[in-house]
Structure formats: structure tokens, C-alpha cells
Enzyme design. Structure first.
Site, mmCIF file in Angstrom:
data_model
loop_
_atom_site.group_PDB
_atom_site.id
_atom_site.type_symbol
_atom_site.label_atom_id
_atom_site.label_comp_id
_atom_site.label_asym_id
_atom_site.label_seq_id
_atom_site.Cartn_x
_atom_site.Cartn_y
_atom_site.Cartn_z
ATOM 1 N N ALA A 292 0.864 -1.182 0.000
ATOM 2 C CA ALA A 292 0.000 0.000 0.000
ATOM 3 C C ALA A 292 0.898 1.229 0.000
ATOM 4 C CB ALA A 292 -0.856 -0.010 1.254
ATOM 5 N N GLY B 148 0.426 -5.166 0.571
ATOM 6 C CA GLY B 148 -0.679 -5.104 -0.378
ATOM 7 C C GLY B 148 -0.310 -5.713 -1.727
ATOM 8 N N GLU C 129 -0.850 -9.293 -1.303
ATOM 9 C CA GLU C 129 -2.299 -9.525 -1.191
ATOM 10 C C GLU C 129 -2.965 -9.474 -2.567
ATOM 11 O OE1 GLU C 129 -2.836 -6.499 1.958
ATOM 12 O OE2 GLU C 129 -3.813 -8.106 3.080
ATOM 13 N N GLU D 274 3.591 -5.902 7.127
ATOM 14 C CA GLU D 274 2.775 -4.859 7.785
ATOM 15 C C GLU D 274 3.069 -4.727 9.275
ATOM 16 O OE1 GLU D 274 1.742 -6.892 5.492
ATOM 17 O OE2 GLU D 274 0.372 -5.885 4.109
#
Ligand code: COA
Length: 696
Positions: free
Chosen positions: A63, A104, A107, A127
Site C-alpha cells: 500500500a 498489499g 495480497e 505490515e
């Protein structure tokens, strides 16, 4: 189509390329065109399969951390929207991974039907290092692919795995041996041609079922995570989320994960850890050392002194792939030092942290000498001898006589004047401080001390060597104790006062442990050796009532079995010692100090607020370039809890007006100048300012 997301066709396979430098982070401006492209391709009958690839150095590395805490992070489409869209696409979607698929990014790849990676790729969910847990299905999908125990280890450590391991654990389906995108296109076309039903990770249960039936091993791992978390919320939340993946239906686990992510991302711990992420990168940007300043090449190095520090520094260099020659005064001292290094490496092999071949390779980079002439062709020499100015000067004089022109001459002094050391040579521009922290082969902090005359490319060389040793370098200026030890000494006198006024060593240590430190100051002193501080105090004409008395009794800490605590039968476990409590009470009586119960809050205020105050003075004097550099020093060199972001960030969390008010209060009560608020601190507090550059 946009600048950031482009689509091209390879036969009936569509290749979606993301180009969002520097690390292809999932910022809103990337998510929007990516979503639109994938949505269109999903309904395009001419497209039989899709490959998602990235331009630049890496696959999506996560992210966009700068968006956290802003409205952009929440704006749709968000990453969960993208993952759902991908997973429900009725044609094979293949992630083509190079560089790092992190957070992310992984993911996103887990929502694809297949993953193809280059051999050098690394995949992980880091994270937790930002005080978060994966918030877009990572904790629900990864356990279904690699199994819950491996997923738990990856998510809670945050450490990525390599492509070979990822293939073995089925996280990737194939390794690209040739051109990544071409191989991924071939793979995708073959899957489309097979025409088999696509298996979504969310529907897989084969690796969860056995753990659901026998939870013992998994629960054991969760208990270990909880034990080691030390006040950090994220690892515990991440472990709970992996358990949810086993126990809950997929969508419920996904919702619980998202809720937990939103809770953490708004919390102070994650803000603190995000601050440290950017602070670490910021610290390498040094005034006067622009990108045009090239480091000098360092191929051969020397270390002077084979004691604990010298040995650890030599190991750090060897670990970074840099050959090193250690110089000692006598053959015996050299043998002893080299023997310790060899033993340390063997312990690492026994623990499984390095292989026997790696140990041999590292040892192969280290050799020893007792002759200064053998350092003549070194590009960098680091001195690690006794902390006494005359000895340092003698060593630098000798180095000056033999070192080749352009060699960088570094001192590992922890508090002496680098300018005075540099003046002992004919080349002060080549002299710099490289202050390692004990144990030097383990601790990541490297304080780089720039002297008045240090040349910019010498600073660049020290920074580069630090990076090669995998250290966290911070450039500081010359003053007694530099940033770390100067701030440390600002709290020592108060520790003594607190003892005399009624707090026991274990009460003070407990207040520190509860704050999140790995160790209290007295446990730390006993571990390091109380005689070190005693010697330093004597050289400075300073005293410490309790510390000196203990040393006079031969209580030097763990190495003598007694210090502030008692260590029975060679154990490292500190036991409170009635003899120490009596000593403290006797000294208090002698000095006429009234004893009382001291609350933990007072212990923290009187020891840590002076550090913040000293930090402000350090900034005023430009010894540190920015407040976040001080935070990096303290979190990497002294164990300041990362969940509090370092002393300056923590001061912001406390509220600067409160810090100033309490400093003034204690200054009034004790008269100790460490409490007298720095002018800049008062000014910041009065104007509603803060130390943190990025209060995201
Ligand atoms: N969001 C926003 N910016 C990011 C970022 C992210 N996820 N990851 C890296 N950056 C920025 C860095 O701040 C740096 O900016 P700067 O040049 O202005 O200082 C730049 O990208 C390059 O990063 P850097 O770490 O210096 O490069 P590197 O090549 O050494 O390492 C990574 C690349 C991807 C391995 C490393 O940046 C990393 O670990 N990033 C974070 C990954 C992560 O935690 N993802 C999960 C987020 S939830």
C-alpha cells in the site's frame, strides 16, 4: 489506459503493466486505472487470460504508506475491492512477480489465480513492522496457501521469503527461468487452454483442516507471539487474524481482519512505526552530501583492536562481504580476539542462523596482524582501542604514517572529541567517527560522527560502508557522547536520586519494562559492566553515590555475579539483593534524604523527559540534523520501544506543553539542570509545534 496502468495484448492474453515509481505502491491514482482496466478485461470476450506485471525495480511493494491516515486510503476502489474483482474474474489471472511482492502487493497477487516469479523475487507481508496487520485478505488467504503455521511465522515476523521457498510452499506456481512476462504469458495461455475450473484461494481448505483438528502446534506458536510482543498490539492482532482464518468462514475472517487493520492504522503505535520507516530513509539524506558526492571505493579494511568492540566491527565488515585485517599489539591478544570471532560464528551455525559454508566464507574474509604496515593498503581503517585520548592520538599518528593516501581513518570512540583525534594526523579531512554499539555485529545503529574538517566523500564512504554492513547509519556532529550517549547521561543522575529517594532498582526497571524497553537501566548496567561507567566517571571527575559504592565493593554486574542485582550460579536472571537495598538505605540516611514510595509515572517523567530535553538542545546545537534522526538513534541503538517511535516522537504523543510543565516542576523541586527546559522546546510547546516531521 493511463500513464500508470497500461494494457497490451500478446495473442489472447492481456498484459496489464503497472508503472508507479519508485516501488509501484497501491496509491489511489494507481488503484483507479487498475480497477477500470481489470473490469474491462474481465468482460472482453477476446481476452482469454490476464497477466499483471510491473515496470521498474519491483512488483507492487505494498500500500502507499504516505496515504495511511488520509482520506485517500479509504477512497474506492480500495485494495479489498481490487482483490474481490480479481478473484471473481472468470478467466485465469496470473501475477508476474519480480523484485519484492510485499504487503498489499502480495495480497493483490494472492487474489490472482496464479503467481509466477523470477528466482530473485521476495514475497512477504511486512505490515507488522509498521504496527499493522495485512488488511486486504492477507491473513485469510496466505494460511490457505502455505498452511497456518508458516503463514503465522511470515505475518508475525514480517520477513519475506525467497522464490525457491515460495515455490516449495506453493505460494508461487512457477519460477520464470527466462523473460518473466513472456513466461507468465505462456503460463496464462496454457491455463486458459486447459479450461479447468479456476480455484479461488478463498475456497481452499486442505491446509486449514488438519490444523483445525489438531491446534496444539499452532496454539503453541500463538502463545510464543504473545510472550514476545512486549506491548506491541500488531503481532497479537495478526496472530488472532490467522486464527480467525482457521475458525471463521472466509468472509467473516476478512471482515474481522479489516476491522482490526482500521483500528491499528488509527493507533499511536502504527503512527510511531510508520514515522520510523520514513525516518530511517530520511536519515541517509545528509546536508552537504548530495547525490553527486561519490563514496570512495572500499575493497580492503582494517580494524585496530581485537577486543569485544573490534571483534564485533570486524564481523560486521566480514558479514557485509568486506575483507578485513585486524591489528593487535601482541600475538596472544590477536589469537584471543580471532578465537572469540570464530566461536561466535560457530554459535550462529549451531543456532541455524547461518550455514557452515557461510561461516567459512565470513571467516575467510578476516585475518590478523601485529604489524601496522599490513594496514598500508586498506581503504578504510576503524580504530577500536581504549577510550583514552592519548592512546587514540598515538594510534592515529601511527595510522597517518602508514595509511595510503585517500584512506578513510575512522574512530569508534563513543564520546571523545573527533576533531582532536583528527588533529593528530596530517589529513583531518579523511578522519571520521564510526560509532558502533555493542554487540557490534548485532546492533544495527551506526553513529557517523562528522568532524569539523571531515570531507563530504568521507561521510559518503562511511554511509556506504554502513549500508553494506546492513547497519542503520545516522550522521551526527561532535560533542561529548554525540547523540546517544549524551542523552543517556542526562538521565543517569536522576536514576541515582530515585534510588536514594525510595525506588528500588527492580521498581525502576519494572517501570522501564512496562514502558516497553527490553531491559531496565540497572539490568542493562549489570549486563554491560558497572566498572565501565565507573571508569568514565573517574576520568571526568564525576561521582555516583550508589554506582561507585557498588564498584568499590567489587560488584561489577553479571561478570562478578553481583551488581545492582544478584546472579546466582552463573545465571543471567537478576535477583533483588537485600544487601543493595540496605546500601541504598544507608546512603540515603547519611545524606539525609527522606525516603518514600515513588510511582512509576514519576520514574518515567524524571528519567525520560530529561532525555527529550537534551534531544532538543542537541537539535539547537545542530549535532543532529533532524528530530527523527534522534529517534532512529534511540530505537536502533538503545532499545527505545518502536511502538513509541523514539524519544522525540514520543514527546509529541505526550504533548509538548505537558513535557515542559513537568520539566519545570522537577526543575523547581530538584534544582537539577537536566530539567531546565531548552529554549526551543519551550518555543515549540508555546506555539503548538511538534518534533515529528510527518505526523501522518
Ligand atoms: N509507500 C510509500 N512509499 C514507499 C513505500 C510504500 N509502501 N515503500 C517505499 N517507499 C518509498 C521510500 O520512502 C523511498 O522514498 P524516498 O526515496 O523519498 O526516501 C523510496 O520509496 C524507495 O524506498 P527504499 O526503501 O529506499 O528502497 P529500497 O530499494 O531499499 O527498498 C522496498 C524497496 C520495497 C523493499 C522497501 O522500500 C520496503 O520495504 N518498502 C515497504 C514495504 C511495505 O512495508 N509494504 C507494506 C505496506 S502496508
Amino acid at each position: 489506459m493511463s500513464d500508470i496502468v497500461s494494457v497490451r495484448r500478446e495473442g489472447d492474453v492481456a498484459v496489464v503493466t503497472i508503472d508507479n515509481p519508485p516501488v509501484n505502491a497501491l496509491s489511489l491514482r494507481m488503484r483507479q486505472p487498475l480497477y477500470a482496466a481489470l473490469e474491462a478485461l474481465g468482460t472482453d470476450d477476446g481476452v482469454k487470460a490476464i497477466v499483471i506485471a510491473c515496470a521498474g525495480a519491483t512488483f507492487v511493494a505494498g500500500a502507499d504508506i504516505t496515504e495511511f491516515g488520509t482520506s485517500k486510503a479509504l477512497e474506492r476502489p480500495n485494495l479489498p475491492d481490487l482483490c474481490t474483482l480479481l478473484e471473481d474474474t472468470a478467466k485465469p489471472v496470473v501475477a508476474a512477480i519480480h523484485g519484492t511482492a510485499l504487503g498489499g502487493g502480495l495480497e493483490l497477487a494472492l487474489a490472482c489465480h496464479f503467481r509466477v516469479a523470477v528466482p530473485s523475487a521476495r514475497l512477504g507481508l511486512p505490515e507488522v513492522k509498521l504496527g499493522l496487520l495485512p488488511g486486504s485478505g492477507g491473513t485469510a488467504r496466505l494460511p490457505r496457501v502455505v498452511g497456518p503455521e508458516k503463514a503465522l511465522k511470515m505475518i508475525v515476523s514480517g520477513n519475506p521469503i525467497g522464490a525457491a521457498e515460495a515455490l516449495k510452499s506453493e505460494l508461487v506456481d512457477a519460477i520464470a527461468e527466462g523473460d518473466l512476462v513472456a513466461d507468465a504469458v505462456k503460463f496464462a495461455a496454457a491455463k486458459a487452454a486447459e479450461g479447468k475450473p479456476l480455484v479461488r484461494i478463498r475456497d481452499r481448505d486442505e491446509k486449514l483442516a488438519p490444523v483445525r483438528e489438531n491446534t496444539q502446534g499452532f496454539e503453541g506458536l500463538i502463545a510464543e507471539v504473545t510472550r514476545k510482543a512486549r506491548g506491541l498490539e500488531a503481532p497479537i492482532a495478526a496472530a488472532a487474524a490467522v486464527r480467525n482464518a482457521i475458525e471463521m468462514p472466509f468472509d467473516a475472517a476478512l471482515k474481522a481482519e479489516r476491522d482490526s487493520f482500521i483500528h491499528l492504522v488509527q493507533g499511536d503505535q502504527s503512527r510511531a512505526q510508520r514515522h520510523l520507516f520514513f525516518a530511517e530513509r530520511e536519515a541517509t539524506k545528509v546536508a552537504g552530501v548530495g547525490k553527486d558526492v561519490q563514496p570512495r571505493p572500499v575493497k580492503r579494511t582494517g580494524v585496530i583492536g581485537a577486543g569485544t568492540m573490534g571483534g564485533g566491527i570486524a564481523m560486521s565488515l566480514a558479514n557485509g562481504g568486506i575483507p578485513v585485517t585486524i591489528l593487535e599489539m601482541t600475538d596472544e591478544a590477536l589469537e584471543r580476539g580471532l578465537g572469540t570471532i570464530s566461536k561466535n560464528y560457530s554459535v550462529s551455525v549451531d543456532r541455524g542462523s547461518i550455514s557452515a559454508e557461510e561461516r567459512d566464507a565470513r571467516l575467510g574474509r578476516i585475518n590478523g596482524t601485529t604489524d601496522y604496515a599490513d594496514l598500508a593498503d586498506c581503504d578504510l581503517v576503524i580504530e577500536a582501542v581504549f577510550e583514552e585520548m592519548p592512546i587514540k592520538k598515538e594510534v592515529f599518528g601511527k595510522l597517518d604514517a602508514i595509511a595510503k593516501p585517500g584512506a578513510v581513518l575512522a574512530t569508534n570512540t563513543s564520546y571523545l572529541d573527533v576533531n582532536e583525534i583528527a588533529a593528530a594526523t596530517s589529513r583531518p579531512a579523511d578522519v571520521i567517527g564510526m560509532h558502533f554499539f555493542s554487540p557490534a555485529n548485532v546492533m544495527r545503529l551506526l553513529e557517523i560522527v562528522r568532524g569539523e574538517k571531515t570531507a563530504p566523500d568521507v561521510i559518503a564512504t562511511a554511509l556506504d560502508a554502513g549500508r553494506r554492513m546492513k547497519k542503520v547509519p545516522v550522521v551526527v556532529g561532535v560533542c561529548h557522547g554525540f547523540v546517544g550517549n549524551r542523552m543517556l547521561s542526562s538521565r543517569s543522575a536522576e536514576l541515582e536520586s530515585l534510588l536514594l529517594e525510595g525506588a528500588t532498582p527492580e521498581e525502576i526497571d519494572k517501570a522501564f519494562l512496562d514502558f516497553g524497553w527490553p531491559m531496565g537501566p540497572f539490568q542493562m548496567g549489570d549486563l554491560a559492566g558497572l566498572d565501565i561507567g565507573w571508569r568514565t566517571r573517574k576520568s571526568l571527575g564525576k561521582t555516583a553515590v550508589i554506582g561507585d559504592a557498588l564498584c568499590e565493593m567489587g560488584r561489577f554486574g553479571q561478570k562478578t555475579g553481583k551488581g545492582f542485582y544478584l546472579y546466582e550460579d552463573g545465571s543471567r536472571k537478576p535477583k533483588p539483593d537485600p544487601e543493595v537495598n540496605k546500601l541504598i538505605e544507608d546512603k540515603a540516611r547519611e545524606l539525609g534524604v527522606n525516603r518514600r514510595t515513588i510511582p512509576a509515572e514519576e520514574i518515567i517523567e524524571r528519567t525520560l523527559y530529561p532525555m527529550v530535553n537534551e534531544g532538543a538542545k542537541i537539535l539547537e546545537e545542530k549535532i543532529a540534523q533532524r528530530p527523527s534522526d534522534i529517534d532512529i538513534v534511540w530505537t536502533n541503538g538503545y532499545g527505545f520501544p518502536i511502538g513509541k517511535g523514539g524519544p522525540m516522537f514520543w514527546a509529541d504523543l505526550e504533548g509538548l506543553p505537558k513535557v515542559v510543565e513537568r520539566l519545570e516542576h522537577w526543575h523547581g523541586k530538584t534544582g537539577n539542570d537536566v530539567f531546565k527546559p531548552a529554549a526551543s522546546l519551550k518555543q515549540l510547546a508555546a506555539t503548538g509545534g511538534s518534533f515529528s516531521a510527518r505526523p501522518a
